[in-house]
Design an enzyme around this catalytic site. Structure first.
Site, PDB file in Angstrom:
ATOM      1  N   ARG A  60       0.838  -1.198   0.000  1.00  0.00           N
ATOM      2  CA  ARG A  60       0.000   0.000   0.000  1.00  0.00           C
ATOM      3  C   ARG A  60       0.873   1.249   0.000  1.00  0.00           C
ATOM      4  O   ARG A  60       1.281   1.763   1.024  1.00  0.00           O
ATOM      5  CB  ARG A  60      -0.922  -0.011   1.225  1.00  0.00           C
ATOM      6  CG  ARG A  60      -1.836   1.206   1.319  1.00  0.00           C
ATOM      7  CD  ARG A  60      -2.903   1.202   0.253  1.00  0.00           C
ATOM      8  NE  ARG A  60      -3.842   0.096   0.436  1.00  0.00           N
ATOM      9  CZ  ARG A  60      -4.800  -0.233  -0.432  1.00  0.00           C
ATOM     10  NH1 ARG A  60      -4.914   0.444  -1.569  1.00  0.00           N
ATOM     11  NH2 ARG A  60      -5.603  -1.242  -0.195  1.00  0.00           N
ATOM     12  N   GLN A  78      -7.510  -8.585  -7.903  1.00  0.00           N
ATOM     13  CA  GLN A  78      -7.704  -7.225  -8.403  1.00  0.00           C
ATOM     14  C   GLN A  78      -6.369  -6.620  -8.799  1.00  0.00           C
ATOM     15  O   GLN A  78      -5.362  -6.810  -8.133  1.00  0.00           O
ATOM     16  CB  GLN A  78      -8.379  -6.360  -7.340  1.00  0.00           C
ATOM     17  CG  GLN A  78      -8.424  -4.878  -7.715  1.00  0.00           C
ATOM     18  CD  GLN A  78      -9.531  -4.113  -7.073  1.00  0.00           C
ATOM     19  OE1 GLN A  78     -10.698  -4.489  -7.140  1.00  0.00           O
ATOM     20  NE2 GLN A  78      -9.188  -3.009  -6.418  1.00  0.00           N
ATOM     21  N   ARG A  83       1.819  -7.135  -9.203  1.00  0.00           N
ATOM     22  CA  ARG A  83       2.153  -6.449  -7.944  1.00  0.00           C
ATOM     23  C   ARG A  83       2.214  -7.407  -6.757  1.00  0.00           C
ATOM     24  O   ARG A  83       2.556  -7.006  -5.651  1.00  0.00           O
ATOM     25  CB  ARG A  83       1.145  -5.323  -7.663  1.00  0.00           C
ATOM     26  CG  ARG A  83      -0.263  -5.807  -7.393  1.00  0.00           C
ATOM     27  CD  ARG A  83      -1.237  -4.667  -7.177  1.00  0.00           C
ATOM     28  NE  ARG A  83      -2.532  -5.181  -6.712  1.00  0.00           N
ATOM     29  CZ  ARG A  83      -3.350  -4.519  -5.906  1.00  0.00           C
ATOM     30  NH1 ARG A  83      -3.006  -3.322  -5.468  1.00  0.00           N
ATOM     31  NH2 ARG A  83      -4.493  -5.042  -5.537  1.00  0.00           N
ATOM     32  N   HIS A 154       0.862   2.666 -10.410  1.00  0.00           N
ATOM     33  CA  HIS A 154      -0.062   3.141  -9.380  1.00  0.00           C
ATOM     34  C   HIS A 154       0.665   4.065  -8.399  1.00  0.00           C
ATOM     35  O   HIS A 154       0.822   3.760  -7.206  1.00  0.00           O
ATOM     36  CB  HIS A 154      -0.641   1.935  -8.645  1.00  0.00           C
ATOM     37  CG  HIS A 154      -1.922   2.174  -7.924  1.00  0.00           C
ATOM     38  ND1 HIS A 154      -2.081   3.180  -7.001  1.00  0.00           N
ATOM     39  CD2 HIS A 154      -3.112   1.529  -7.988  1.00  0.00           C
ATOM     40  CE1 HIS A 154      -3.311   3.130  -6.517  1.00  0.00           C
ATOM     41  NE2 HIS A 154      -3.956   2.135  -7.113  1.00  0.00           N
ATOM     42  N   ASP A 199     -12.081   8.473  -7.422  1.00  0.00           N
ATOM     43  CA  ASP A 199     -11.566   7.344  -8.200  1.00  0.00           C
ATOM     44  C   ASP A 199     -11.977   7.583  -9.646  1.00  0.00           C
ATOM     45  O   ASP A 199     -13.022   7.119 -10.091  1.00  0.00           O
ATOM     46  CB  ASP A 199     -12.122   6.018  -7.671  1.00  0.00           C
ATOM     47  CG  ASP A 199     -11.357   4.813  -8.194  1.00  0.00           C
ATOM     48  OD1 ASP A 199     -10.490   4.999  -9.072  1.00  0.00           O
ATOM     49  OD2 ASP A 199     -11.625   3.689  -7.726  1.00  0.00           O
ATOM     50  N   GLU A 256      -1.926   8.278 -11.429  1.00  0.00           N
ATOM     51  CA  GLU A 256      -1.461   7.003 -11.949  1.00  0.00           C
ATOM     52  C   GLU A 256      -1.481   6.983 -13.481  1.00  0.00           C
ATOM     53  O   GLU A 256      -2.539   7.102 -14.100  1.00  0.00           O
ATOM     54  CB  GLU A 256      -2.354   5.883 -11.411  1.00  0.00           C
ATOM     55  CG  GLU A 256      -2.593   5.965  -9.911  1.00  0.00           C
ATOM     56  CD  GLU A 256      -3.784   5.140  -9.453  1.00  0.00           C
ATOM     57  OE1 GLU A 256      -4.107   4.130 -10.110  1.00  0.00           O
ATOM     58  OE2 GLU A 256      -4.407   5.513  -8.447  1.00  0.00           O
TER      59      GLU A 256
END
Length: 284
Positions: A60, A78, A83, A154, A199, A256
Protein backbone atom coordinates in the site's frame (compact mmCIF):
# COMPACT_ATOMS: atom_id res chain seq x y z
CA UNK A 1 17.58 4.13 3.01
CA UNK A 2 16.25 5.86 6.12
CA UNK A 3 16.22 4.00 9.42
CA UNK A 4 12.41 3.72 9.65
CA UNK A 5 12.15 1.99 6.28
CA UNK A 6 15.23 -0.13 6.91
CA UNK A 7 13.59 -1.44 10.08
CA UNK A 8 10.50 -2.52 8.14
CA UNK A 9 12.11 -4.48 5.30
CA UNK A 10 14.56 -7.32 4.87
CA UNK A 11 17.73 -6.24 3.10
CA UNK A 12 17.43 -9.21 0.73
CA UNK A 13 13.98 -8.01 -0.37
CA UNK A 14 14.98 -4.58 -1.65
CA UNK A 15 17.21 -2.94 -4.24
CA UNK A 16 18.71 0.50 -3.58
CA UNK A 17 19.45 3.04 -6.29
CA UNK A 18 21.69 5.68 -4.71
CA UNK A 19 22.25 8.85 -6.70
CA UNK A 20 24.05 10.69 -3.92
CA UNK A 21 23.20 14.16 -2.59
CA UNK A 22 20.11 12.85 -0.80
CA UNK A 23 18.66 11.25 -3.94
CA UNK A 24 17.68 7.57 -3.89
CA UNK A 25 15.08 4.97 -4.74
CA UNK A 26 14.26 1.84 -2.75
CA UNK A 27 12.50 -0.92 -4.71
CA UNK A 28 10.90 -3.97 -3.10
CA UNK A 29 11.20 -7.14 -5.18
CA UNK A 30 7.62 -7.99 -4.20
CA UNK A 31 5.73 -6.45 -7.09
CA UNK A 32 8.79 -4.44 -8.19
CA UNK A 33 7.26 -1.76 -5.98
CA UNK A 34 9.22 1.45 -5.49
CA UNK A 35 8.77 2.12 -1.76
CA UNK A 36 10.67 5.39 -1.54
CA UNK A 37 11.98 8.08 -3.85
CA UNK A 38 14.00 10.81 -2.20
CA UNK A 39 14.94 13.84 -4.24
CA UNK A 40 17.41 16.19 -2.61
CA UNK A 41 16.52 14.68 0.75
CA UNK A 42 12.75 15.15 0.28
CA UNK A 43 10.53 12.05 0.22
CA UNK A 44 8.25 12.19 -2.83
CA UNK A 45 6.29 8.95 -2.50
CA UNK A 46 3.67 8.04 0.08
CA UNK A 47 4.00 4.68 1.83
CA UNK A 48 1.40 3.79 4.42
CA UNK A 49 2.74 3.22 7.93
CA UNK A 50 0.48 0.16 7.92
CA UNK A 51 1.64 -1.20 4.56
CA UNK A 52 2.43 -4.92 4.67
CA UNK A 53 6.04 -5.44 3.57
CA UNK A 54 6.46 -9.18 4.15
CA UNK A 55 5.54 -10.15 0.55
CA UNK A 56 2.17 -11.56 1.62
CA UNK A 57 0.06 -8.96 -0.21
CA UNK A 58 0.29 -5.98 -2.52
CA UNK A 59 2.11 -3.02 -0.96
CA UNK A 60 0.00 0.00 0.00
CA UNK A 61 1.99 2.92 -1.33
CA UNK A 62 5.00 3.72 -3.45
CA UNK A 63 4.56 2.70 -7.09
CA UNK A 64 2.93 -0.73 -7.45
CA UNK A 65 2.66 -2.15 -10.98
CA UNK A 66 -0.67 -3.21 -12.43
CA UNK A 67 -0.60 -6.01 -15.05
CA UNK A 68 -2.37 -7.69 -16.85
CA UNK A 69 -5.66 -6.29 -15.52
CA UNK A 70 -6.62 -2.96 -14.00
CA UNK A 71 -9.43 -3.15 -11.44
CA UNK A 72 -11.55 -6.20 -10.61
CA UNK A 73 -10.57 -9.34 -12.51
CA UNK A 74 -12.64 -12.48 -12.91
CA UNK A 75 -9.51 -14.56 -13.56
CA UNK A 76 -7.46 -13.55 -10.53
CA UNK A 77 -6.63 -10.84 -7.98
CA UNK A 78 -7.70 -7.23 -8.40
CA UNK A 79 -5.17 -5.25 -10.47
CA UNK A 80 -3.61 -8.48 -11.74
CA UNK A 81 -0.73 -10.54 -10.39
CA UNK A 82 2.36 -8.44 -11.19
CA UNK A 83 2.15 -6.45 -7.94
CA UNK A 84 1.90 -9.69 -5.94
CA UNK A 85 4.77 -11.62 -7.55
CA UNK A 86 8.44 -11.59 -6.63
CA UNK A 87 10.53 -10.09 -9.41
CA UNK A 88 14.15 -10.90 -10.17
CA UNK A 89 17.00 -8.43 -10.64
CA UNK A 90 17.69 -8.25 -14.38
CA UNK A 91 20.54 -5.72 -14.04
CA UNK A 92 22.01 -4.37 -10.81
CA UNK A 93 21.96 -0.61 -10.12
CA UNK A 94 24.77 1.10 -11.99
CA UNK A 95 25.74 4.77 -12.29
CA UNK A 96 26.46 6.08 -15.77
CA UNK A 97 26.79 9.76 -16.71
CA UNK A 98 24.97 10.87 -13.58
CA UNK A 99 22.05 8.44 -13.98
CA UNK A 100 21.53 5.35 -11.85
CA UNK A 101 19.84 2.57 -13.82
CA UNK A 102 18.42 -0.78 -12.74
CA UNK A 103 16.13 -3.40 -14.30
CA UNK A 104 13.86 -6.04 -12.78
CA UNK A 105 12.08 -8.86 -14.59
CA UNK A 106 9.07 -11.15 -14.26
CA UNK A 107 8.20 -14.09 -16.48
CA UNK A 108 5.18 -16.35 -16.67
CA UNK A 109 5.19 -19.40 -14.43
CA UNK A 110 2.85 -22.17 -13.37
CA UNK A 111 0.92 -19.87 -11.04
CA UNK A 112 0.35 -17.12 -13.62
CA UNK A 113 -0.62 -19.59 -16.35
CA UNK A 114 -3.28 -21.08 -14.07
CA UNK A 115 -5.17 -17.78 -14.08
CA UNK A 116 -3.94 -16.27 -17.37
CA UNK A 117 -2.55 -18.82 -19.81
CA UNK A 118 -0.09 -16.72 -21.82
CA UNK A 119 3.70 -16.57 -22.08
CA UNK A 120 5.33 -13.23 -21.36
CA UNK A 121 8.33 -11.44 -19.93
CA UNK A 122 8.06 -8.09 -18.19
CA UNK A 123 11.12 -5.89 -17.84
CA UNK A 124 10.87 -2.92 -15.48
CA UNK A 125 13.61 -0.32 -15.84
CA UNK A 126 14.19 2.51 -13.37
CA UNK A 127 16.42 5.49 -14.15
CA UNK A 128 17.22 7.96 -11.38
CA UNK A 129 18.75 11.44 -11.79
CA UNK A 130 19.14 14.30 -9.32
CA UNK A 131 15.64 15.61 -10.12
CA UNK A 132 13.76 12.82 -11.91
CA UNK A 133 12.72 9.18 -11.82
CA UNK A 134 11.79 7.33 -15.00
CA UNK A 135 10.02 3.98 -14.79
CA UNK A 136 9.56 1.96 -17.96
CA UNK A 137 7.63 -1.30 -18.30
CA UNK A 138 8.38 -3.37 -21.40
CA UNK A 139 5.94 -6.18 -22.14
CA UNK A 140 7.35 -9.04 -24.23
CA UNK A 141 4.93 -11.55 -25.73
CA UNK A 142 7.11 -14.68 -25.72
CA UNK A 143 4.31 -17.05 -26.74
CA UNK A 144 2.75 -18.10 -30.00
CA UNK A 145 -0.52 -16.13 -29.81
CA UNK A 146 -1.54 -12.55 -29.26
CA UNK A 147 -3.03 -11.38 -25.98
CA UNK A 148 -4.61 -8.24 -24.56
CA UNK A 149 -3.91 -6.52 -21.25
CA UNK A 150 -4.27 -3.31 -19.30
CA UNK A 151 -1.43 -1.82 -17.28
CA UNK A 152 -0.76 1.06 -14.90
CA UNK A 153 1.86 2.55 -12.60
CA UNK A 154 -0.06 3.14 -9.38
CA UNK A 155 1.98 6.11 -8.10
CA UNK A 156 1.20 7.30 -4.57
CA UNK A 157 2.49 10.84 -3.93
CA UNK A 158 3.16 12.29 -0.51
CA UNK A 159 1.68 15.72 0.14
CA UNK A 160 1.71 17.93 3.25
CA UNK A 161 -2.05 18.51 2.99
CA UNK A 162 -4.60 17.10 0.54
CA UNK A 163 -6.74 20.22 0.98
CA UNK A 164 -4.06 22.34 -0.72
CA UNK A 165 -3.14 19.75 -3.36
CA UNK A 166 -4.29 19.73 -6.98
CA UNK A 167 -3.69 17.95 -10.26
CA UNK A 168 -3.22 20.01 -13.43
CA UNK A 169 -3.39 19.13 -17.11
CA UNK A 170 -6.74 17.33 -17.09
CA UNK A 171 -9.10 20.13 -18.17
CA UNK A 172 -11.39 19.20 -21.04
CA UNK A 173 -10.83 15.46 -20.69
CA UNK A 174 -13.52 12.84 -20.38
CA UNK A 175 -13.29 10.81 -17.19
CA UNK A 176 -15.05 7.74 -15.87
CA UNK A 177 -16.10 8.24 -12.26
CA UNK A 178 -15.91 4.88 -10.51
CA UNK A 179 -17.47 6.38 -7.39
CA UNK A 180 -20.56 7.37 -9.40
CA UNK A 181 -21.39 3.99 -10.96
CA UNK A 182 -18.84 4.33 -13.76
CA UNK A 183 -20.59 7.28 -15.42
CA UNK A 184 -18.66 9.52 -17.78
CA UNK A 185 -18.17 13.26 -17.24
CA UNK A 186 -16.01 16.05 -18.65
CA UNK A 187 -13.46 17.82 -16.49
CA UNK A 188 -13.95 21.61 -16.53
CA UNK A 189 -11.29 22.65 -13.99
CA UNK A 190 -7.73 23.78 -14.55
CA UNK A 191 -6.82 22.64 -11.03
CA UNK A 192 -8.45 19.38 -10.00
CA UNK A 193 -8.77 19.40 -6.20
CA UNK A 194 -9.72 16.38 -4.10
CA UNK A 195 -12.30 17.12 -1.37
CA UNK A 196 -13.85 13.63 -1.11
CA UNK A 197 -13.51 9.99 -2.18
CA UNK A 198 -12.02 10.15 -5.69
CA UNK A 199 -11.57 7.34 -8.20
CA UNK A 200 -11.52 8.80 -11.70
CA UNK A 201 -10.06 7.47 -14.95
CA UNK A 202 -9.13 10.37 -17.25
CA UNK A 203 -8.89 9.34 -20.89
CA UNK A 204 -6.79 10.47 -23.87
CA UNK A 205 -4.46 12.42 -21.61
CA UNK A 206 -1.84 14.95 -22.67
CA UNK A 207 1.82 14.04 -22.43
CA UNK A 208 2.24 15.77 -19.06
CA UNK A 209 0.10 16.21 -15.97
CA UNK A 210 1.25 17.77 -12.70
CA UNK A 211 0.68 17.12 -9.00
CA UNK A 212 0.95 20.43 -7.15
CA UNK A 213 1.18 20.78 -3.37
CA UNK A 214 2.36 23.51 -1.00
CA UNK A 215 6.00 22.40 -0.89
CA UNK A 216 6.70 21.23 -4.46
CA UNK A 217 5.25 19.99 -7.72
CA UNK A 218 5.80 16.70 -9.52
CA UNK A 219 5.32 16.57 -13.27
CA UNK A 220 4.26 13.21 -14.69
CA UNK A 221 5.34 12.77 -18.29
CA UNK A 222 3.58 9.93 -20.11
CA UNK A 223 5.00 7.86 -22.96
CA UNK A 224 2.61 5.38 -24.65
CA UNK A 225 0.18 5.68 -21.74
CA UNK A 226 -3.29 6.95 -22.64
CA UNK A 227 -4.94 7.43 -19.25
CA UNK A 228 -4.40 8.96 -15.82
CA UNK A 229 -6.20 7.76 -12.71
CA UNK A 230 -6.69 10.16 -9.78
CA UNK A 231 -7.47 8.37 -6.51
CA UNK A 232 -7.90 9.17 -2.84
CA UNK A 233 -10.05 6.93 -0.60
CA UNK A 234 -11.06 9.73 1.80
CA UNK A 235 -12.15 9.14 5.37
CA UNK A 236 -14.86 6.49 5.27
CA UNK A 237 -13.11 4.17 2.83
CA UNK A 238 -9.79 4.65 4.63
CA UNK A 239 -11.35 3.16 7.75
CA UNK A 240 -12.19 -0.04 5.85
CA UNK A 241 -8.61 -0.63 4.66
CA UNK A 242 -6.50 -2.69 7.08
CA UNK A 243 -3.21 -1.58 5.51
CA UNK A 244 -4.00 2.14 5.45
CA UNK A 245 -4.21 4.51 8.41
CA UNK A 246 -7.54 6.19 9.13
CA UNK A 247 -6.05 9.68 8.71
CA UNK A 248 -3.47 8.97 6.00
CA UNK A 249 -5.77 10.08 3.18
CA UNK A 250 -4.90 13.65 4.25
CA UNK A 251 -1.27 13.31 3.15
CA UNK A 252 -1.46 11.41 -0.15
CA UNK A 253 -2.88 11.43 -3.63
CA UNK A 254 -2.52 8.87 -6.41
CA UNK A 255 -1.82 10.16 -9.91
CA UNK A 256 -1.46 7.00 -11.95
CA UNK A 257 -0.21 6.72 -15.53
CA UNK A 258 -1.82 3.82 -17.35
CA UNK A 259 -3.51 2.30 -20.35
CA UNK A 260 -6.69 1.04 -18.76
CA UNK A 261 -9.76 2.49 -20.48
CA UNK A 262 -9.40 -0.02 -23.32
CA UNK A 263 -7.24 -3.17 -23.61
CA UNK A 264 -3.90 -3.13 -25.39
CA UNK A 265 -3.21 -5.96 -27.87
CA UNK A 266 0.26 -7.37 -28.43
CA UNK A 267 1.07 -9.86 -31.15
CA UNK A 268 3.11 -13.02 -30.68
CA UNK A 269 6.83 -12.29 -30.54
CA UNK A 270 6.34 -8.53 -30.16
CA UNK A 271 7.14 -6.09 -27.36
CA UNK A 272 5.58 -2.84 -26.15
CA UNK A 273 7.00 -0.25 -23.73
CA UNK A 274 5.18 2.16 -21.42
CA UNK A 275 6.98 4.87 -19.47
CA UNK A 276 6.41 7.64 -16.99
CA UNK A 277 9.02 10.22 -16.08
CA UNK A 278 8.50 11.97 -12.76
CA UNK A 279 10.30 15.26 -12.22
CA UNK A 280 10.37 17.30 -9.01
CA UNK A 281 10.12 21.08 -9.11
CA UNK A 282 10.82 22.74 -5.77
CA UNK A 283 9.00 25.89 -4.71
CA UNK A 284 11.01 28.87 -3.49
Amino acid sequence: MDTDLAARVQESDVVLLDGGEGTSVVVHLHGATALSWKCGGREILFLSKQAVLDSSKAIRGGIPLVFPQFGPWTCGPQHGFARNKRWSVDSQPQMENGTVKCSLALTDDEDTRKVWNYQFKLVYTLELTTSSLSTRLTVHNTGGESFTFTTLMHSYFLTPDISTTSVRGLKGLTYTDKVQDGKDFQEDRDDVTIPENYDRVYQKCPSTVTMDCSSHTVSVNLSNFTDVVVWNPWSEKAKTMSDFGNEEYKTMVCVEAGSVSSPVEIAAGQQLSFQQTLKVHAKL
